[in-house]
Design a protein around this motif. Structure first.
Motif, PDB file in Angstrom:
ATOM      1  N   TRP A  45       0.850  -1.181   0.000  1.00  6.96           N
ATOM      2  CA  TRP A  45       0.000   0.000   0.000  1.00  6.96           C
ATOM      3  C   TRP A  45       0.891   1.239   0.000  1.00  6.96           C
ATOM      4  CZ3 TRP A  45       0.571   3.199   4.218  1.00  6.96           C
ATOM      5  CH2 TRP A  45       1.166   2.644   5.338  1.00  6.96           C
ATOM      6  N   THR A  46       0.330   2.373  -0.430  1.00  6.52           N
ATOM      7  CA  THR A  46       1.034   3.648  -0.482  1.00  6.52           C
ATOM      8  C   THR A  46       0.095   4.721   0.045  1.00  6.52           C
ATOM      9  OG1 THR A  46       2.229   2.934  -2.443  1.00  6.52           O
ATOM     10  CG2 THR A  46       2.207   5.281  -2.017  1.00  6.52           C
ATOM     11  N   GLN A  47       0.649   5.660   0.805  1.00  9.36           N
ATOM     12  CA  GLN A  47      -0.160   6.748   1.379  1.00  9.36           C
ATOM     13  C   GLN A  47       0.567   8.067   1.187  1.00  9.36           C
ATOM     14  OE1 GLN A  47      -3.186   6.797   3.339  1.00  9.36           O
ATOM     15  NE2 GLN A  47      -2.904   8.971   3.033  1.00  9.36           N
ATOM     16  N   GLU A  48      -0.120   9.078   0.658  1.00  9.21           N
ATOM     17  CA  GLU A  48       0.460  10.421   0.567  1.00  9.21           C
ATOM     18  C   GLU A  48       0.408  11.079   1.945  1.00  9.21           C
ATOM     19  OE1 GLU A  48      -0.128  12.426  -3.666  1.00  9.21           O
ATOM     20  OE2 GLU A  48      -2.008  12.133  -2.599  1.00  9.21           O
ATOM     21  N   MET A  49       1.498  11.703   2.338  1.00  7.86           N
ATOM     22  CA  MET A  49       1.558  12.345   3.647  1.00  7.86           C
ATOM     23  C   MET A  49       1.451  13.866   3.538  1.00  7.86           C
ATOM     24  SD  MET A  49       1.337   9.883   5.552  1.00  7.86           S
ATOM     25  CE  MET A  49       1.333  10.867   7.032  1.00  7.86           C
ATOM     26  N   SER A  50       1.074  14.352   2.379  1.00  3.45           N
ATOM     27  CA  SER A  50       0.764  15.768   2.204  1.00  3.45           C
ATOM     28  C   SER A  50      -0.499  15.844   1.340  1.00  3.45           C
ATOM     29  CB  SER A  50       1.935  16.505   1.560  1.00  3.45           C
ATOM     30  OG  SER A  50       2.250  15.950   0.311  1.00  3.45           O
ATOM     31  N   SER A  51      -1.119  16.981   1.360  1.00  2.49           N
ATOM     32  CA  SER A  51      -2.382  17.143   0.647  1.00  2.49           C
ATOM     33  C   SER A  51      -2.213  16.725  -0.809  1.00  2.49           C
ATOM     34  CB  SER A  51      -2.817  18.598   0.735  1.00  2.49           C
ATOM     35  OG  SER A  51      -4.076  18.759   0.183  1.00  2.49           O
ATOM     36  N   PRO A  52      -3.113  15.938  -1.349  1.00  3.86           N
ATOM     37  CA  PRO A  52      -4.484  15.657  -0.971  1.00  3.86           C
ATOM     38  C   PRO A  52      -4.678  14.379  -0.152  1.00  3.86           C
ATOM     39  CG  PRO A  52      -4.181  14.992  -3.227  1.00  3.86           C
ATOM     40  CD  PRO A  52      -2.869  15.568  -2.750  1.00  3.86           C
ATOM     41  N   TYR A  53      -3.629  13.796   0.430  1.00  3.53           N
ATOM     42  CA  TYR A  53      -3.727  12.645   1.344  1.00  3.53           C
ATOM     43  C   TYR A  53      -4.436  11.444   0.732  1.00  3.53           C
ATOM     44  CZ  TYR A  53      -2.776  16.462   4.564  1.00  3.53           C
ATOM     45  OH  TYR A  53      -2.249  17.555   5.176  1.00  3.53           O
ATOM     46  N   ARG A  54      -4.020  11.071  -0.479  1.00  5.49           N
ATOM     47  CA  ARG A  54      -4.636   9.924  -1.139  1.00  5.49           C
ATOM     48  C   ARG A  54      -3.937   8.634  -0.720  1.00  5.49           C
ATOM     49  NH1 ARG A  54      -4.012  12.272  -7.055  1.00  5.49           N
ATOM     50  NH2 ARG A  54      -1.976  12.566  -6.143  1.00  5.49           N
ATOM     51  N   HIS A  97      18.785  -1.762  -4.278  1.00  7.43           N
ATOM     52  CA  HIS A  97      17.829  -1.100  -3.383  1.00  7.43           C
ATOM     53  C   HIS A  97      16.824  -0.235  -4.137  1.00  7.43           C
ATOM     54  CE1 HIS A  97      19.828  -2.226   0.333  1.00  7.43           C
ATOM     55  NE2 HIS A  97      20.976  -1.968  -0.267  1.00  7.43           N
ATOM     56  N   HIS A  98      16.799  -0.311  -5.448  1.00  7.95           N
ATOM     57  CA  HIS A  98      15.950   0.570  -6.251  1.00  7.95           C
ATOM     58  C   HIS A  98      14.752  -0.183  -6.815  1.00  7.95           C
ATOM     59  CE1 HIS A  98      19.058   3.594  -6.012  1.00  7.95           C
ATOM     60  NE2 HIS A  98      19.933   2.643  -6.303  1.00  7.95           N
ATOM     61  N   ALA A  99      13.613   0.527  -6.899  1.00 10.76           N
ATOM     62  CA  ALA A  99      12.391  -0.077  -7.420  1.00 10.76           C
ATOM     63  C   ALA A  99      11.529   1.012  -8.041  1.00 10.76           C
ATOM     64  CB  ALA A  99      11.625  -0.788  -6.318  1.00 10.76           C
ATOM     65  N   ILE A 100      10.553   0.580  -8.814  1.00  8.29           N
ATOM     66  CA  ILE A 100       9.554   1.473  -9.385  1.00  8.29           C
ATOM     67  C   ILE A 100       8.195   1.015  -8.887  1.00  8.29           C
ATOM     68  CG2 ILE A 100       8.502   2.336 -11.501  1.00  8.29           C
ATOM     69  CD1 ILE A 100      11.157   1.786 -12.906  1.00  8.29           C
ATOM     70  N   ALA A 101       7.405   1.964  -8.386  1.00  8.78           N
ATOM     71  CA  ALA A 101       6.074   1.664  -7.856  1.00  8.78           C
ATOM     72  C   ALA A 101       5.022   2.208  -8.824  1.00  8.78           C
ATOM     73  CB  ALA A 101       5.901   2.292  -6.487  1.00  8.78           C
ATOM     74  N   PHE A 102       3.980   1.414  -9.061  1.00  5.63           N
ATOM     75  CA  PHE A 102       2.871   1.774  -9.949  1.00  5.63           C
ATOM     76  C   PHE A 102       1.577   1.616  -9.169  1.00  5.63           C
ATOM     77  CE2 PHE A 102       6.151  -0.380 -12.334  1.00  5.63           C
ATOM     78  CZ  PHE A 102       6.356   0.413 -13.438  1.00  5.63           C
ATOM     79  N   GLY A 103       0.648   2.515  -9.370  1.00  9.67           N
ATOM     80  CA  GLY A 103      -0.638   2.353  -8.695  1.00  9.67           C
ATOM     81  C   GLY A 103      -1.665   3.363  -9.161  1.00  9.67           C
ATOM     82  N   ARG A 104      -2.813   3.297  -8.523  1.00  9.36           N
ATOM     83  CA  ARG A 104      -3.910   4.224  -8.800  1.00  9.36           C
ATOM     84  C   ARG A 104      -4.438   4.750  -7.469  1.00  9.36           C
ATOM     85  NH1 ARG A 104      -9.662   3.126 -11.775  1.00  9.36           N
ATOM     86  NH2 ARG A 104     -10.252   5.312 -11.828  1.00  9.36           N
ATOM     87  N   TRP A 105      -4.410   6.059  -7.335  1.00  8.73           N
ATOM     88  CA  TRP A 105      -4.888   6.672  -6.102  1.00  8.73           C
ATOM     89  C   TRP A 105      -6.379   6.475  -5.936  1.00  8.73           C
ATOM     90  CZ3 TRP A 105      -1.095   7.316  -3.116  1.00  8.73           C
ATOM     91  CH2 TRP A 105       0.090   7.902  -3.495  1.00  8.73           C
ATOM     92  N   GLU A 106      -6.787   6.275  -4.684  1.00  9.61           N
ATOM     93  CA  GLU A 106      -8.201   6.220  -4.340  1.00  9.61           C
ATOM     94  C   GLU A 106      -8.642   7.623  -3.929  1.00  9.61           C
ATOM     95  OE1 GLU A 106      -8.237   3.218  -1.328  1.00  9.61           O
ATOM     96  OE2 GLU A 106      -7.432   1.720  -2.693  1.00  9.61           O
ATOM     97  N   ALA A 107      -9.844   7.760  -3.451  1.00  8.46           N
ATOM     98  CA  ALA A 107     -10.364   9.065  -3.037  1.00  8.46           C
ATOM     99  C   ALA A 107      -9.483   9.683  -1.951  1.00  8.46           C
ATOM    100  CB  ALA A 107     -11.788   8.914  -2.529  1.00  8.46           C
ATOM    101  N   ALA A 108      -9.393  10.990  -1.962  1.00  7.10           N
ATOM    102  CA  ALA A 108      -8.586  11.704  -0.974  1.00  7.10           C
ATOM    103  C   ALA A 108      -9.222  11.607   0.407  1.00  7.10           C
ATOM    104  CB  ALA A 108      -8.452  13.166  -1.379  1.00  7.10           C
ATOM    105  N   LEU A 109      -8.368  11.530   1.422  1.00  6.47           N
ATOM    106  CA  LEU A 109      -8.848  11.562   2.807  1.00  6.47           C
ATOM    107  C   LEU A 109      -9.082  13.015   3.197  1.00  6.47           C
ATOM    108  CD1 LEU A 109      -6.417   8.881   4.221  1.00  6.47           C
ATOM    109  CD2 LEU A 109      -8.842   8.617   3.738  1.00  6.47           C
ATOM    110  N   PRO A 110      -9.907  13.265   4.198  1.00  7.68           N
ATOM    111  CA  PRO A 110     -10.323  14.638   4.486  1.00  7.68           C
ATOM    112  C   PRO A 110      -9.235  15.541   5.068  1.00  7.68           C
ATOM    113  CG  PRO A 110     -11.300  13.124   6.064  1.00  7.68           C
ATOM    114  CD  PRO A 110     -10.632  12.291   5.018  1.00  7.68           C
ATOM    115  N   ASN A 111      -8.258  14.974   5.791  1.00  7.81           N
ATOM    116  CA  ASN A 111      -7.255  15.830   6.435  1.00  7.81           C
ATOM    117  C   ASN A 111      -6.040  15.003   6.866  1.00  7.81           C
ATOM    118  OD1 ASN A 111      -7.903  14.529   8.894  1.00  7.81           O
ATOM    119  ND2 ASN A 111      -9.550  15.998   9.239  1.00  7.81           N
ATOM    120  N   GLU A 112      -5.055  15.669   7.446  1.00  4.37           N
ATOM    121  CA  GLU A 112      -3.820  15.003   7.865  1.00  4.37           C
ATOM    122  C   GLU A 112      -4.062  13.964   8.964  1.00  4.37           C
ATOM    123  OE1 GLU A 112       0.740  16.154   9.156  1.00  4.37           O
ATOM    124  OE2 GLU A 112      -0.803  17.701   9.148  1.00  4.37           O
ATOM    125  N   ASP A 113      -4.974  14.240   9.885  1.00  5.08           N
ATOM    126  CA  ASP A 113      -5.279  13.273  10.945  1.00  5.08           C
ATOM    127  C   ASP A 113      -5.834  11.972  10.369  1.00  5.08           C
ATOM    128  OD1 ASP A 113      -4.447  15.014  12.926  1.00  5.08           O
ATOM    129  OD2 ASP A 113      -6.457  15.838  13.227  1.00  5.08           O
TER     130      ASP A 113
END
Length: 79
Positions: A22-31, A44-60
């Motif tokens: 899983w991947t999580q953005e830690m700055s806005s828009p927090y997807r 130690h190198h890799a490439i990550a591929f994915g599709r963001w889901e809906a944004a979370l409402p805030n940093e908390d």
């Protein structure tokens, strides 16, 4: 196409050649992406591929999701 992402990342040397995580953005828009495909391209190198889901409402809400507390009702995270 804005919801798709490709990024460079680092992994442990002994990590499998291809794996999902899983991947999580830690700055806005927090997807979040629950199904990120990671392909190791060297030590130690890799490439990550994915599709963001809906944004979370805030940093908390994003922090709760990182610590796997995303089962909480995040609609009320603003108080």
């Amino acid at each position: 196409m804005r919801n798709f992402f490709v990024r460079r990342t680092r992994v442990n040397q002994g990590q499998r050649l291809v794996f999902r995580t899983w991947t999580q953005e830690m700055s806005s828009p927090y997807r979040r992406c629950e199904n990120t495909l990671v392909v190791r391209v060297g030590g130690h190198h890799a490439i990550a591929f994915g599709r963001w889901e809906a944004a979370l409402p805030n940093e908390d809400a994003a922090m709760a999701a990182v610590f796997r507390q995303d089962r909480l009702d995040l609609r009320y995270a603003d108080g």
